[in-house]
Each structure stands twice: as C-alpha cells, then as structure tokens.
Design a protein around this motif. Structure first.
Motif, PDB file in Angstrom:
ATOM      1  N   LEU A 149       0.857  -1.175   0.000  1.00  0.00           N
ATOM      2  CA  LEU A 149       0.000   0.000   0.000  1.00  0.00           C
ATOM      3  C   LEU A 149       0.897   1.230   0.000  1.00  0.00           C
ATOM      4  CD1 LEU A 149      -3.021   0.961   0.281  1.00  0.00           C
ATOM      5  CD2 LEU A 149      -2.491   1.283   2.717  1.00  0.00           C
ATOM      6  N   ARG A 150       0.792   2.029  -1.065  1.00  0.00           N
ATOM      7  CA  ARG A 150       1.646   3.201  -1.247  1.00  0.00           C
ATOM      8  C   ARG A 150       0.885   4.456  -0.801  1.00  0.00           C
ATOM      9  NH1 ARG A 150       2.101   2.789  -7.463  1.00  0.00           N
ATOM     10  NH2 ARG A 150      -0.129   2.565  -7.026  1.00  0.00           N
ATOM     11  N   ILE A 151       1.510   5.236   0.089  1.00  0.00           N
ATOM     12  CA  ILE A 151       0.846   6.406   0.648  1.00  0.00           C
ATOM     13  C   ILE A 151       1.586   7.682   0.271  1.00  0.00           C
ATOM     14  CG2 ILE A 151       0.200   7.578   2.788  1.00  0.00           C
ATOM     15  CD1 ILE A 151      -0.387   4.934   4.025  1.00  0.00           C
ATOM     16  N   VAL A 180       2.975  -1.501   4.127  1.00  0.00           N
ATOM     17  CA  VAL A 180       2.502  -0.128   3.934  1.00  0.00           C
ATOM     18  C   VAL A 180       3.710   0.795   3.984  1.00  0.00           C
ATOM     19  CG1 VAL A 180       0.961   1.691   4.741  1.00  0.00           C
ATOM     20  CG2 VAL A 180       0.358  -0.717   5.126  1.00  0.00           C
ATOM     21  N   ARG A 181       3.778   1.723   3.021  1.00  0.00           N
ATOM     22  CA  ARG A 181       4.946   2.602   2.965  1.00  0.00           C
ATOM     23  C   ARG A 181       4.568   3.967   2.398  1.00  0.00           C
ATOM     24  NH1 ARG A 181      10.222   1.899   3.625  1.00  0.00           N
ATOM     25  NH2 ARG A 181      11.673   3.328   2.553  1.00  0.00           N
ATOM     26  N   ALA A 182       5.157   5.018   2.967  1.00  0.00           N
ATOM     27  CA  ALA A 182       5.048   6.349   2.383  1.00  0.00           C
ATOM     28  C   ALA A 182       6.001   6.407   1.198  1.00  0.00           C
ATOM     29  CB  ALA A 182       5.408   7.413   3.408  1.00  0.00           C
ATOM     30  N   THR A 183       5.466   6.691   0.017  1.00  0.00           N
ATOM     31  CA  THR A 183       6.286   6.618  -1.204  1.00  0.00           C
ATOM     32  C   THR A 183       6.402   7.937  -1.945  1.00  0.00           C
ATOM     33  OG1 THR A 183       4.348   5.910  -2.486  1.00  0.00           O
ATOM     34  CG2 THR A 183       5.756   4.175  -1.549  1.00  0.00           C
ATOM     35  N   ASP A 229      -1.698   4.732  -3.543  1.00  0.00           N
ATOM     36  CA  ASP A 229      -2.999   4.083  -3.345  1.00  0.00           C
ATOM     37  C   ASP A 229      -3.842   4.823  -2.322  1.00  0.00           C
ATOM     38  OD1 ASP A 229      -2.150   1.706  -4.942  1.00  0.00           O
ATOM     39  OD2 ASP A 229      -0.744   1.502  -3.269  1.00  0.00           O
ATOM     40  N   ALA A 230      -3.185   5.656  -1.514  1.00  0.00           N
ATOM     41  CA  ALA A 230      -3.866   6.389  -0.447  1.00  0.00           C
ATOM     42  C   ALA A 230      -3.032   7.614  -0.122  1.00  0.00           C
ATOM     43  CB  ALA A 230      -4.030   5.503   0.792  1.00  0.00           C
TER      44      ALA A 230
END
Length: 288
Positions: free
Chosen positions: A2-4, A30-33, A67-68
């Motif tokens: 999940l890319r944030i 989940v990762r901040a990208t 994605d978010a």
C-alpha cells in the motif's frame, strides 16, 4: 504494498507518519512513497528520513503512484483543496485534524468520498488518550450534567484560527459525550474573549458544555484538561498526548483501508466541524 502519499509536509505530524511507516516499519506492507510540495528543504529532510524517492508539486501530481494519502496541512481551510483529487480518484484519505475549517468544505469532502466510494477518515489524537475512559458515566456517577474541556488554541492563528488546536477540545468533548450528532444550525453558543482566553458555552445532547481556549505564549502551552460533573461524582483529568500520539489514528485509518469502510459515520466526521464553526461564528459576533 500500500503506497501512501504525504500532503502538508510542513506539519510535524508528517515526520511521525514517516517514522511509523518507513523507519520503524510498524505496518508491514505499507509505505510512504511520495511527498507533495516540491523539492523544499523540508521535503528533502523527510525524503532522507524515510528513503522516499518521489517528490511532486501538487496533490493531483500523485496520479497512480499512490494508493492512499495523508493530508496534514496545518491550515484546515486547505484540506478540501488538497484531498479533492485523491478522493475523486477513489483513493483512501486520512485527513489530519481538522477535517475542514468550514461546514461547507466538510460537507463537500464527505460528498466526494461518497460519490467515489473512497474511504475517508479524520480524528483528533485526543480521542485515543487513555484518560477518556475515566469519564464513562455509570450507575454510581449518575448522569453527566456539565463537561469542561480546556487547552491551547489561538483564535488569531494563521492556520484557520481556533481550528488548528481547538478541534482537539471539541473532539475530546464529543468522545466523552458518546459522539452525539450535532447538525448544522442546531447549536446555540455564547462566547466571551478576554485577552488570551476564549470561553464558549453551549448544550450538546442535553449536557452543558464549556470550552476554554487559551492562546499559547512564547515557549508555553496550557495542557489539555477535562472536568466532568455528574449527579453523584466529579472527574477531572489531564488529557495527555504521548510521543506517539499520531499512531492510533494511523492504525485506525489503515484498518479502514483494509476493511474498505470508515469506522466513523459521516455525521460523526461532520459534527466536530459543525460545533467549532458555531463557536467561531459566535466569537465573530461577540469579539470581546
């Protein structure tokens, strides 16, 4: 994975989210990208902290690369503008407190999420402090008669006035009251401002509620505090935010993304904004 994408990176909360996701990896998968706001010194610092390679100028530039998103802009008046392209694309969005700085903006955010089916969440970190559990009414305490929540907030803040910190007072009060719905146009508020202090009185769900907002000074800030007067008891507690105070909201958001639905109803998301707007409107009518 999940890319944030992270929006409003001037806010120190983004440092917390970057640490939770990319440094400490508290949420595997989940990762901040991506960071929004261009190649500023602040974004370069965050990029190095979280090994984030992508920096874009505007929220709309995130496109299909995330994605978010988390919107943490200090000025709640910008939250609609910053969240809109993500919600229109059907992407989940965590709007850091406040959801918005006007009822109209909050309603538009909710409408955008409903139209696209996007998950949207917003909440104050004070909703998760352990002291709130001490305010549950019981047979022994009797009915809650009066609630007082105090803490820091500046009506003249460049970040939408009382909304920058005052939303904490309101969300803590609503949590203690059991999250009643406060519909637009239903709340009568009386306010008084004396120098660095604003006091607001209203009735919510049959309970008299007082809010005290104290403007922070140079290097000083009044801590958050709540006092509840019941028929048979009085409870008074500091509302303490620990070093990881943003972690519960992030965890709730990621669970909502996994579930495909927000745990907070549109009415629950709108009610804090309605309440604080009623307070600020009363203050505008009675500035002293």
């Amino acid at each position: 994975m999940l890319r944030i994408g992270l929006i409003g990176t001037e806010n120190s909360h983004i440092t917390h989210f970057t640490r939770f996701l990319n440094v400490e990896e508290r949420h595997p998968g989940v990762r901040a990208t991506a960071l929004v706001g261009g190649p500023s010194p602040r974004n370069q610092e965050l990029a190095e902290l979280g090994a984030i390679e992508r920096i874009v100028q505007e929220p709309a530039d995130l496109g299909d690369e995330v994605d978010a998103a988390i919107v943490s802009s200090r000025d709640g008046g910008k939250h609609l503008e910053h969240a809109r392209p993500l919600l229109e694309a059907g992407k989940a969005v965590l709007v850091d407190k406040p959801l918005a700085a006007s009822v109209a903006d909050a309603q538009e955010l909710l409408a955008l999420a409903e139209r696209s089916g996007a998950v949207m969440l917003s909440c104050s970190a004070l909703r998760f402090v352990p002291e709130l559990s001490d305010f549950a009414a019981s047979q022994e305490t009797g009915r809650l008669r009066h609630l007082h929540v105090s803490g820091p907030a500046d009506p003249d803040s460049e970040y939408a006035g009382l909304f920058f910190y005052g939303i904490h007072h309101v969300e803590a009060a609503l949590e203690i009251l059991g999250n009643p719905t406060v519909a637009p146009g239903t709340l009568e508020v009386r306010t008084v401002r004396r120098e660095d202090t604003v006091v607001a009185w209203c009735e919510i769900a049959g309970t008299q509620v007082t809010f005290t907002f104290l403007t922070p000074g140079e290097g000083t800030r009044t801590p958050f505090h709540a006092t509840a007067i019941y028929e048979n008891a009085a409870v008074s507690r500091p509302l303490t935010l620990g070093g990881d105070y943003n972690a519960p909201a992030l965890a709730e958001f990621l669970q909502a993304v996994e579930d495909g639905a927000s745990p907070r109803s549109p009415q629950a998301l709108l009610s804090p904004v309605v309440t604080l707007c009623a307070i600020t409107e009363s203050l505008e009518r009675n500035p002293s």
